[in-house]
Write an enzyme that holds these catalytic residues in place. Structure first.
Site, PDB file in Angstrom:
ATOM      1  N   ALA A  80       4.097  -4.176 -61.271  1.00 14.50           N
ATOM      2  CA  ALA A  80       5.229  -5.112 -61.278  1.00 14.50           C
ATOM      3  C   ALA A  80       5.103  -6.049 -62.464  1.00 14.50           C
ATOM      4  CB  ALA A  80       5.255  -5.903 -59.976  1.00 14.50           C
ATOM      5  N   THR A 123      -0.630  -2.848 -71.403  1.00 15.50           N
ATOM      6  CA  THR A 123       0.083  -2.244 -72.529  1.00 15.50           C
ATOM      7  C   THR A 123      -0.681  -2.371 -73.840  1.00 15.50           C
ATOM      8  OG1 THR A 123       2.048  -2.568 -73.902  1.00 15.50           O
ATOM      9  CG2 THR A 123       1.328  -4.452 -72.652  1.00 15.50           C
ATOM     10  N   ASP A 124      -0.403  -1.456 -74.777  1.00 12.11           N
ATOM     11  CA  ASP A 124      -1.018  -1.573 -76.107  1.00 12.11           C
ATOM     12  C   ASP A 124      -0.490  -2.788 -76.872  1.00 12.11           C
ATOM     13  OD1 ASP A 124       1.548  -0.626 -76.585  1.00 12.11           O
ATOM     14  OD2 ASP A 124       0.940   1.069 -77.843  1.00 12.11           O
ATOM     15  N   GLU A 125       0.627  -3.369 -76.397  1.00 15.66           N
ATOM     16  CA  GLU A 125       1.213  -4.503 -77.134  1.00 15.66           C
ATOM     17  C   GLU A 125       0.294  -5.728 -77.136  1.00 15.66           C
ATOM     18  OE1 GLU A 125       5.329  -5.340 -76.847  1.00 15.66           O
ATOM     19  OE2 GLU A 125       5.858  -3.276 -76.442  1.00 15.66           O
ATOM     20  N   TYR A 148       6.209 -11.607 -74.063  1.00  9.30           N
ATOM     21  CA  TYR A 148       5.876 -10.529 -73.112  1.00  9.30           C
ATOM     22  C   TYR A 148       4.420 -10.101 -73.290  1.00  9.30           C
ATOM     23  CZ  TYR A 148       5.156  -5.683 -71.683  1.00  9.30           C
ATOM     24  OH  TYR A 148       4.606  -4.531 -71.164  1.00  9.30           O
ATOM     25  N   LYS A 152       1.080 -10.423 -70.802  1.00 11.44           N
ATOM     26  CA  LYS A 152       0.284  -9.277 -70.361  1.00 11.44           C
ATOM     27  C   LYS A 152      -1.191  -9.476 -70.746  1.00 11.44           C
ATOM     28  CE  LYS A 152       1.433  -5.910 -68.627  1.00 11.44           C
ATOM     29  NZ  LYS A 152       1.647  -5.511 -67.194  1.00 11.44           N
ATOM     30  N   ASP A 272      16.921  -7.680 -87.241  1.00 14.54           N
ATOM     31  CA  ASP A 272      15.646  -7.270 -86.663  1.00 14.54           C
ATOM     32  C   ASP A 272      15.252  -8.139 -85.460  1.00 14.54           C
ATOM     33  OD1 ASP A 272      13.440  -5.702 -86.441  1.00 14.54           O
ATOM     34  OD2 ASP A 272      12.578  -6.217 -88.394  1.00 14.54           O
ATOM     35  N   HIS A 276       8.795  -8.420 -85.037  1.00 18.74           N
ATOM     36  CA  HIS A 276       8.838  -7.015 -84.604  1.00 18.74           C
ATOM     37  C   HIS A 276       7.568  -6.281 -85.057  1.00 18.74           C
ATOM     38  CE1 HIS A 276      11.673  -3.242 -84.410  1.00 18.74           C
ATOM     39  NE2 HIS A 276      10.603  -3.122 -83.650  1.00 18.74           N
TER      40      HIS A 276
HETATM   41  P1  NAD Z   1      10.252  -1.931 -65.356  1.00 15.01           P
HETATM   42  O1  NAD Z   1      10.844  -3.166 -65.925  1.00 15.01           O
HETATM   43  O2  NAD Z   1      11.030  -0.650 -65.415  1.00 15.01           O
HETATM   44  O3  NAD Z   1       9.885  -2.174 -63.821  1.00 15.01           O
HETATM   45  C1  NAD Z   1       9.281  -3.343 -63.375  1.00 15.01           C
HETATM   46  C2  NAD Z   1       9.352  -3.382 -61.848  1.00 15.01           C
HETATM   47  O4  NAD Z   1       8.684  -4.586 -61.429  1.00 15.01           O
HETATM   48  C3  NAD Z   1      10.778  -3.439 -61.287  1.00 15.01           C
HETATM   49  O5  NAD Z   1      10.917  -2.562 -60.202  1.00 15.01           O
HETATM   50  C4  NAD Z   1      10.933  -4.882 -60.840  1.00 15.01           C
HETATM   51  O6  NAD Z   1      11.825  -5.048 -59.749  1.00 15.01           O
HETATM   52  C5  NAD Z   1       9.504  -5.244 -60.466  1.00 15.01           C
HETATM   53  N1  NAD Z   1       9.254  -6.692 -60.546  1.00 15.01           N
HETATM   54  C6  NAD Z   1       9.547  -7.528 -61.567  1.00 15.01           C
HETATM   55  N2  NAD Z   1       9.207  -8.800 -61.242  1.00 15.01           N
HETATM   56  C7  NAD Z   1       8.675  -8.741 -59.988  1.00 15.01           C
HETATM   57  C8  NAD Z   1       8.125  -9.728 -59.101  1.00 15.01           C
HETATM   58  N3  NAD Z   1       8.083 -11.035 -59.427  1.00 15.01           N
HETATM   59  N4  NAD Z   1       7.632  -9.310 -57.908  1.00 15.01           N
HETATM   60  C9  NAD Z   1       7.683  -7.990 -57.558  1.00 15.01           C
HETATM   61  N5  NAD Z   1       8.209  -7.039 -58.336  1.00 15.01           N
HETATM   62  C10 NAD Z   1       8.708  -7.408 -59.544  1.00 15.01           C
HETATM   63  O7  NAD Z   1       8.848  -1.775 -66.057  1.00 15.01           O
HETATM   64  P2  NAD Z   1       8.049  -0.449 -66.494  1.00 15.01           P
HETATM   65  O8  NAD Z   1       8.484  -0.042 -67.844  1.00 15.01           O
HETATM   66  O9  NAD Z   1       8.069   0.513 -65.381  1.00 15.01           O
HETATM   67  O10 NAD Z   1       6.581  -1.046 -66.649  1.00 15.01           O
HETATM   68  C11 NAD Z   1       5.673  -1.069 -65.541  1.00 15.01           C
HETATM   69  C12 NAD Z   1       4.352  -1.654 -65.982  1.00 15.01           C
HETATM   70  O11 NAD Z   1       3.799  -0.866 -67.028  1.00 15.01           O
HETATM   71  C13 NAD Z   1       4.461  -3.070 -66.543  1.00 15.01           C
HETATM   72  O12 NAD Z   1       3.359  -3.802 -66.109  1.00 15.01           O
HETATM   73  C14 NAD Z   1       4.425  -2.876 -68.060  1.00 15.01           C
HETATM   74  O13 NAD Z   1       3.869  -3.996 -68.682  1.00 15.01           O
HETATM   75  C15 NAD Z   1       3.523  -1.668 -68.176  1.00 15.01           C
HETATM   76  N6  NAD Z   1       3.736  -0.807 -69.359  1.00 15.01           N
HETATM   77  C16 NAD Z   1       4.985  -0.320 -69.647  1.00 15.01           C
HETATM   78  C17 NAD Z   1       5.157   0.536 -70.737  1.00 15.01           C
HETATM   79  C18 NAD Z   1       6.495   1.131 -71.078  1.00 15.01           C
HETATM   80  O14 NAD Z   1       6.606   1.820 -72.108  1.00 15.01           O
HETATM   81  N7  NAD Z   1       7.526   0.953 -70.274  1.00 15.01           N
HETATM   82  C19 NAD Z   1       4.058   0.855 -71.532  1.00 15.01           C
HETATM   83  C20 NAD Z   1       2.794   0.319 -71.221  1.00 15.01           C
HETATM   84  C21 NAD Z   1       2.661  -0.497 -70.124  1.00 15.01           C
HETATM   85  O1  TDX Z   2      18.212  -1.964 -79.237  1.00 17.10           O
HETATM   86  C1  TDX Z   2      17.074  -1.699 -79.672  1.00 17.10           C
HETATM   87  N1  TDX Z   2      16.929  -1.321 -80.981  1.00 17.10           N
HETATM   88  C2  TDX Z   2      15.729  -1.016 -81.545  1.00 17.10           C
HETATM   89  O2  TDX Z   2      15.659  -0.683 -82.739  1.00 17.10           O
HETATM   90  C3  TDX Z   2      15.885  -1.769 -78.845  1.00 17.10           C
HETATM   91  C4  TDX Z   2      15.977  -2.181 -77.406  1.00 17.10           C
HETATM   92  C5  TDX Z   2      14.669  -1.464 -79.435  1.00 17.10           C
HETATM   93  N2  TDX Z   2      14.584  -1.118 -80.739  1.00 17.10           N
HETATM   94  C6  TDX Z   2      13.243  -0.817 -81.325  1.00 17.10           C
HETATM   95  C7  TDX Z   2      12.211  -1.895 -81.088  1.00 17.10           C
HETATM   96  C8  TDX Z   2      10.915  -1.115 -81.004  1.00 17.10           C
HETATM   97  O3  TDX Z   2      10.393  -0.906 -82.295  1.00 17.10           O
HETATM   98  O4  TDX Z   2      12.736   0.337 -80.659  1.00 17.10           O
HETATM   99  C9  TDX Z   2      11.328   0.230 -80.418  1.00 17.10           C
HETATM  100  C10 TDX Z   2      11.071   0.334 -78.935  1.00 17.10           C
HETATM  101  O5  TDX Z   2      11.615  -0.819 -78.330  1.00 17.10           O
HETATM  102  P1  TDX Z   2      11.510  -1.095 -76.739  1.00 17.10           P
HETATM  103  O6  TDX Z   2      12.064   0.077 -76.006  1.00 17.10           O
HETATM  104  O7  TDX Z   2      12.062  -2.446 -76.463  1.00 17.10           O
HETATM  105  O8  TDX Z   2       9.934  -1.020 -76.521  1.00 17.10           O
HETATM  106  P2  TDX Z   2       8.714  -1.872 -77.119  1.00 17.10           P
HETATM  107  O9  TDX Z   2       9.135  -3.197 -77.592  1.00 17.10           O
HETATM  108  O10 TDX Z   2       7.998  -0.981 -78.065  1.00 17.10           O
HETATM  109  O11 TDX Z   2       7.872  -2.068 -75.758  1.00 17.10           O
HETATM  110  C11 TDX Z   2       7.711  -1.000 -74.810  1.00 17.10           C
HETATM  111  O12 TDX Z   2       6.462  -0.391 -74.898  1.00 17.10           O
HETATM  112  C12 TDX Z   2       5.359  -1.122 -74.453  1.00 17.10           C
HETATM  113  C13 TDX Z   2       7.963  -1.460 -73.368  1.00 17.10           C
HETATM  114  O13 TDX Z   2       9.234  -2.054 -73.268  1.00 17.10           O
HETATM  115  C14 TDX Z   2       6.889  -2.393 -72.920  1.00 17.10           C
HETATM  116  O14 TDX Z   2       7.073  -2.743 -71.551  1.00 17.10           O
HETATM  117  C15 TDX Z   2       5.569  -1.701 -73.068  1.00 17.10           C
HETATM  118  O15 TDX Z   2       4.548  -2.582 -72.783  1.00 17.10           O
END
Ligand code: NAD
Ligand code: TDX
Length: 338
Positions: A80, A123-125, A148, A152, A272, A276
């Protein structure tokens, strides 16, 4: 085995739940999720009956404590989070509330109520940005550049501190960008697919040459199960994509247009993102050496399959893209000329 998955109604959490229900059918899984704008019960509806769902805001300390006291989980996958970088630039407060305080509440309740292992999904971020060469390893210093990523990083450190201080079995994972089904269409790949399907412009930030390393969400789920079963206490594991999936955003945008037979003129270069990050790339040697994990889904296959999924699941994403999401879309893209 009683297993809690926080954030299980979101993108990665729901995919993990589907994966675990197949791979570990005897586990009793409970999803804990506040159902924010990013959480969607419809996503996990086919599983309800087989798994439990409890609506819970992890920042509500009393509610977290009560549920953990009653449910007596053995294992927690903590996903979450507030997860969108652009939203964190508009306001950092919800990120501190959920990602930092929420994590602390879960750690405390887990420790107090007999949880045996806590998998903290990060996350790697947290490592910040890379130049043209090199990769993040687990000992790379944390240098987050967005609210963000900073939230994390803070939660990673709290989780590791609880492990060091109390000997509690916490494992932290740091994964690169995921893609696949049920990805919320505020993120780059699903936003571009769904906008292209609606013949809307595709807002590419800056020069579009930022590099992301893409990992299919199923590969991530597989890694999380391995870490839960065999990861070592107090350790961090990087999880990353194949070298061939390290691609500039511009190229991925073009691949999406090609796959959908849409003109590349839909791509619009816009202002941008602040600070970024130029490039992410993960060295996943440690998890490969210790647990035998490596990515299996090739981007050349995984991306077209994901595009197909959005083509076939229009009802899901049109509902998701309505309502509260539109307010954010307006705020984030208005000043970028969309
Ligand atoms: P997402 O935004 O799709 O989902 C997040 C979920 O958390 C949702 O279901 C939301 O309702 C729930 N949530 C948010 N706030 C909450 C709260 N206060 N209490 C309970 N639930 C809550 O996110 P995601 O992309 O599935 O990411 C999941 C995890 O993985 C995160 O911790 C994120 O940092 C990590 N992560 C994501 C990516 C990616 O590329 N998406 C990459 C690396 C790590
Ligand atoms: O409208 C857009 N235009 C654009 O050029 C959006 C939304 C993104 N971008 C670029 C920004 C990034 O370089 O695309 C790349 C990916 O963007 P996001 O999907 O927002 O991902 P990023 O910022 O890389 O972060 C994601 O990966 C690590 C997830 O959202 C995070 O939750 C995770 O931790």
């Amino acid at each position: 085995m009683k297993v809690a998955i926080t954030g299980g109604a979101g993108f990665i959490g729901s995919n993990l739940t589907y994966y675990l229900s197949e791979e570990r059918p005897d586990w009793k899984i409970t999803i804990l999720d506040a159902l924010t704008y990013a959480g969607n019960l419809e996503t996990i509806e086919p599983l309800l009956g087989k798994i439990n769902f409890i609506k819970l805001d992890i920042a509500d300390r009393e509610a977290v404590t009560n549920i953990f006291a009653t449910e007596k989980f053995d294992l927690v996958f903590h996903l979450a989070a507030e997860s969108h970088v652009d939203r964190s630039i508009l306001s950092g407060e919800p990120f501190v509330r959920t990602n930092v305080l929420g994590t602390q509440n879960l750690l405390d309740a887990s420790r107090a109520h007999g949880v045996g292992k806590f998998v903290h999904v990060s996350t790697d971020e947290v490592y910040g940005a890379l130049g043209p060469t090199g990769r993040f390893v687990e000992s790379t210093p944390l240098d987050p550049t967005s609210p963000y990523a900073a939230s994390k990083a803070a939660s990673d450190l709290m989780a590791l501190a609880v492990s060091k201080t109390f000997g509690f079995d916490v494992v932290v994972t740091r994964c690169t960008n995921n893609y696949g089904p049920y990805h919320f269409p505020e993120k780059f790949i699903p936003l571009f697919i769904t906008n292209a399907l609606e013949d809307k412009q595709l807002p590419l930030y800056g020069d579009g040459n930022q590099i992301r390393s893409w990992l299919h969400v199923k590969d991530h789920a597989r890694a999380l199960l391995m870490v839960a079963e065999r990861g070592r206490k107090g350790e961090v594991y990087n999880i990353g994509g194949m070298e061939e999936a390290e691609l500039p955003n511009r190229l991925v945008a073009e691949m999406i247009c090609e796959r959908l037979n849409k003109p590349k003129s839909l791509i619009k270069y816009v202002e941008d993102r602040l600070a970024h990050d130029r490039r992410y790339a993960i060295d996943y040697t440690k998890i490969n050496r210790e647990l035998g994990w490596k990515p299996e889904v090739h981007f050349q296959k995984g991306l077209p399959e994901t595009v197909e999924w959005y083509v076939n699941n229009k009802a899901w994403w049109t509902r998701v893209k309505s309502g509260a999401y539109l307010e954010f879309y307006e705020k984030n893209y208005r000043n970028r000329g969309l």
